[in-house]
Design a protein around this motif. Structure first.
Motif, PDB file in Angstrom:
ATOM      1  N   TRP A  11       0.788  -1.223   0.055  1.00 59.71           N
ATOM      2  CA  TRP A  11       0.017  -0.025  -0.056  1.00 59.71           C
ATOM      3  C   TRP A  11       0.978   1.345  -0.071  1.00 59.71           C
ATOM      4  O   TRP A  11       0.553   2.268  -0.529  1.00 59.71           O
ATOM      5  N   GLU A  12       2.032   1.212   0.739  1.00 64.58           N
ATOM      6  CA  GLU A  12       2.688   2.524   0.589  1.00 64.58           C
ATOM      7  C   GLU A  12       3.293   2.590  -0.913  1.00 64.58           C
ATOM      8  O   GLU A  12       3.244   3.891  -1.374  1.00 64.58           O
ATOM      9  N   ILE A  13       3.739   1.640  -1.589  1.00 63.71           N
ATOM     10  CA  ILE A  13       4.276   1.676  -2.962  1.00 63.71           C
ATOM     11  C   ILE A  13       2.976   2.122  -3.851  1.00 63.71           C
ATOM     12  O   ILE A  13       3.163   3.003  -4.524  1.00 63.71           O
ATOM     13  N   THR A  14       2.006   1.543  -3.644  1.00 63.56           N
ATOM     14  CA  THR A  14       0.640   1.951  -4.343  1.00 63.56           C
ATOM     15  C   THR A  14       0.355   3.189  -4.200  1.00 63.56           C
ATOM     16  O   THR A  14      -0.072   4.174  -5.309  1.00 63.56           O
ATOM     17  N   ASP A  15       0.316   3.886  -2.888  1.00 61.35           N
ATOM     18  CA  ASP A  15      -0.329   5.320  -2.599  1.00 61.35           C
ATOM     19  C   ASP A  15       0.676   6.107  -3.177  1.00 61.35           C
ATOM     20  O   ASP A  15       0.554   7.355  -3.616  1.00 61.35           O
ATOM     21  N   LYS A  16       2.046   5.830  -3.393  1.00 65.34           N
ATOM     22  CA  LYS A  16       3.149   6.725  -4.005  1.00 65.34           C
ATOM     23  C   LYS A  16       2.746   6.962  -5.658  1.00 65.34           C
ATOM     24  O   LYS A  16       3.070   7.926  -6.073  1.00 65.34           O
ATOM     25  N   PHE A  17       2.488   5.791  -6.258  1.00 68.15           N
ATOM     26  CA  PHE A  17       2.242   5.802  -7.488  1.00 68.15           C
ATOM     27  C   PHE A  17       0.932   6.796  -7.756  1.00 68.15           C
ATOM     28  O   PHE A  17       0.667   7.472  -8.737  1.00 68.15           O
ATOM     29  N   ILE A  18      -0.108   6.602  -7.011  1.00 67.69           N
ATOM     30  CA  ILE A  18      -1.492   7.233  -6.976  1.00 67.69           C
ATOM     31  C   ILE A  18      -1.179   8.753  -6.634  1.00 67.69           C
ATOM     32  O   ILE A  18      -1.782   9.555  -7.482  1.00 67.69           O
ATOM     33  N   GLU A  19      -0.268   9.129  -5.732  1.00 66.83           N
ATOM     34  CA  GLU A  19       0.168  10.473  -5.374  1.00 66.83           C
ATOM     35  C   GLU A  19       0.890  11.057  -6.605  1.00 66.83           C
ATOM     36  O   GLU A  19       0.614  12.411  -6.853  1.00 66.83           O
ATOM     37  N   LEU A  20       1.785  10.404  -7.042  1.00 66.42           N
ATOM     38  CA  LEU A  20       2.464  10.980  -8.416  1.00 66.42           C
ATOM     39  C   LEU A  20       1.424  11.279  -9.514  1.00 66.42           C
ATOM     40  O   LEU A  20       1.290  12.374 -10.342  1.00 66.42           O
ATOM     41  N   ALA A  21       0.505  10.275  -9.708  1.00 67.91           N
ATOM     42  CA  ALA A  21      -0.577  10.564 -10.805  1.00 67.91           C
ATOM     43  C   ALA A  21      -1.363  11.695 -10.554  1.00 67.91           C
ATOM     44  O   ALA A  21      -1.682  12.325 -11.393  1.00 67.91           O
ATOM     45  N   ASN A  22      -1.633  11.940  -9.147  1.00 70.80           N
ATOM     46  CA  ASN A  22      -2.395  12.924  -8.700  1.00 70.80           C
ATOM     47  C   ASN A  22      -1.708  14.302  -9.324  1.00 70.80           C
ATOM     48  O   ASN A  22      -2.330  15.326  -9.671  1.00 70.80           O
ATOM     49  N   SER A  34      -3.883   9.105 -17.339  1.00 73.40           N
ATOM     50  CA  SER A  34      -4.319   7.591 -17.311  1.00 73.40           C
ATOM     51  C   SER A  34      -3.578   6.718 -18.291  1.00 73.40           C
ATOM     52  O   SER A  34      -3.262   5.604 -17.801  1.00 73.40           O
ATOM     53  N   THR A  35      -3.609   7.095 -19.616  1.00 68.62           N
ATOM     54  CA  THR A  35      -2.963   6.658 -20.506  1.00 68.62           C
ATOM     55  C   THR A  35      -1.397   6.233 -20.319  1.00 68.62           C
ATOM     56  O   THR A  35      -0.740   5.066 -20.569  1.00 68.62           O
ATOM     57  N   SER A  36      -0.730   7.373 -19.862  1.00 66.87           N
ATOM     58  CA  SER A  36       0.618   7.166 -19.396  1.00 66.87           C
ATOM     59  C   SER A  36       0.981   5.917 -18.253  1.00 66.87           C
ATOM     60  O   SER A  36       1.927   5.233 -18.527  1.00 66.87           O
ATOM     61  N   ILE A  37      -0.118   5.838 -17.253  1.00 68.61           N
ATOM     62  CA  ILE A  37       0.135   5.028 -16.331  1.00 68.61           C
ATOM     63  C   ILE A  37      -0.200   3.687 -16.830  1.00 68.61           C
ATOM     64  O   ILE A  37       0.677   2.642 -16.397  1.00 68.61           O
ATOM     65  N   LEU A  38      -0.937   3.460 -17.717  1.00 69.96           N
ATOM     66  CA  LEU A  38      -1.338   2.209 -18.212  1.00 69.96           C
ATOM     67  C   LEU A  38      -0.174   1.667 -19.159  1.00 69.96           C
ATOM     68  O   LEU A  38       0.319   0.592 -18.906  1.00 69.96           O
ATOM     69  N   PHE A  39       0.315   2.621 -20.080  1.00 70.58           N
ATOM     70  CA  PHE A  39       1.484   2.224 -20.793  1.00 70.58           C
ATOM     71  C   PHE A  39       2.878   1.868 -19.881  1.00 70.58           C
ATOM     72  O   PHE A  39       3.508   0.960 -20.231  1.00 70.58           O
ATOM     73  N   SER A  40       2.855   2.608 -18.681  1.00 71.59           N
ATOM     74  CA  SER A  40       4.207   2.438 -17.982  1.00 71.59           C
ATOM     75  C   SER A  40       3.901   0.877 -17.177  1.00 71.59           C
ATOM     76  O   SER A  40       5.070   0.485 -16.945  1.00 71.59           O
ATOM     77  N   ALA A  41       2.721   0.553 -16.773  1.00 69.99           N
ATOM     78  CA  ALA A  41       2.538  -0.842 -16.234  1.00 69.99           C
ATOM     79  C   ALA A  41       2.969  -1.695 -17.220  1.00 69.99           C
ATOM     80  O   ALA A  41       3.530  -2.902 -16.961  1.00 69.99           O
TER      81      ALA A  41
END
Length: 96
Positions: A11-22, A34-41
Motif C-alpha cells: 500500500w505504501e508503494i501503491t499510494d506513492k504511484f497514486i500520489e504521483l499520478a494526482n 491515465s494512458t501514461s500509467i497504463l503504458f508504464s505498467a
C-alpha cells in the motif's frame, strides 16, 4: 482483495504511484496521465517478465501465458475498484 488483507509495503508503494499520478493531473489532462500509467505498467511488466525468462526461446514460448495472467489480474483489480467507486460514489466524488 481488501486493503486490510494486503501488506503495508504494497500500500505504501501503491499510494506513492497514486500520489504521483494526482500531481501529474494538476499539470496534464487526466486522460493523458491515465494512458501514461497504463503504458508504464505494461512496459514495466514486460521488463519483469523478460528478466525472469531463462533465454529468448523461453521468453517467446511463454509470452501468451504472461499476457493472459496479467490481463486477468488487471481485469480483476479494475472490477474491484470500479465496484468500490460505485458503492462509495457519493463519498468519493460528489463531495468534491
Amino acid at each position: 482483495m481488501t486493503k486490510e488483507t494486503r501488506d503495508e509495503e504494497f500500500w505504501e508503494i501503491t499510494d506513492k504511484f497514486i500520489e504521483l499520478a494526482n500531481e501529474q493531473c494538476d499539470k496534464h489532462k487526466n486522460g493523458k496521465v491515465s494512458t501514461s500509467i497504463l503504458f508504464s505498467a505494461a512496459r514495466f511488466n514486460s521488463f519483469m517478465y523478460a528478466s525472469t525468462a531463462k533465454n529468448l526461446e523461453d521468453f517467446a514460448k511463454d509470452k501468451e501465458l504472461a499476457v493472459e495472467f496479467l490481463t486477468q489480474e488487471y481485469r480483476k483489480v479494475l472490477m474491484e475498484n470500479l465496484n468500490d467507486y460505485e458503492k462509495n460514489y457519493k463519498d468519493y466524488l460528489e463531495n468534491k
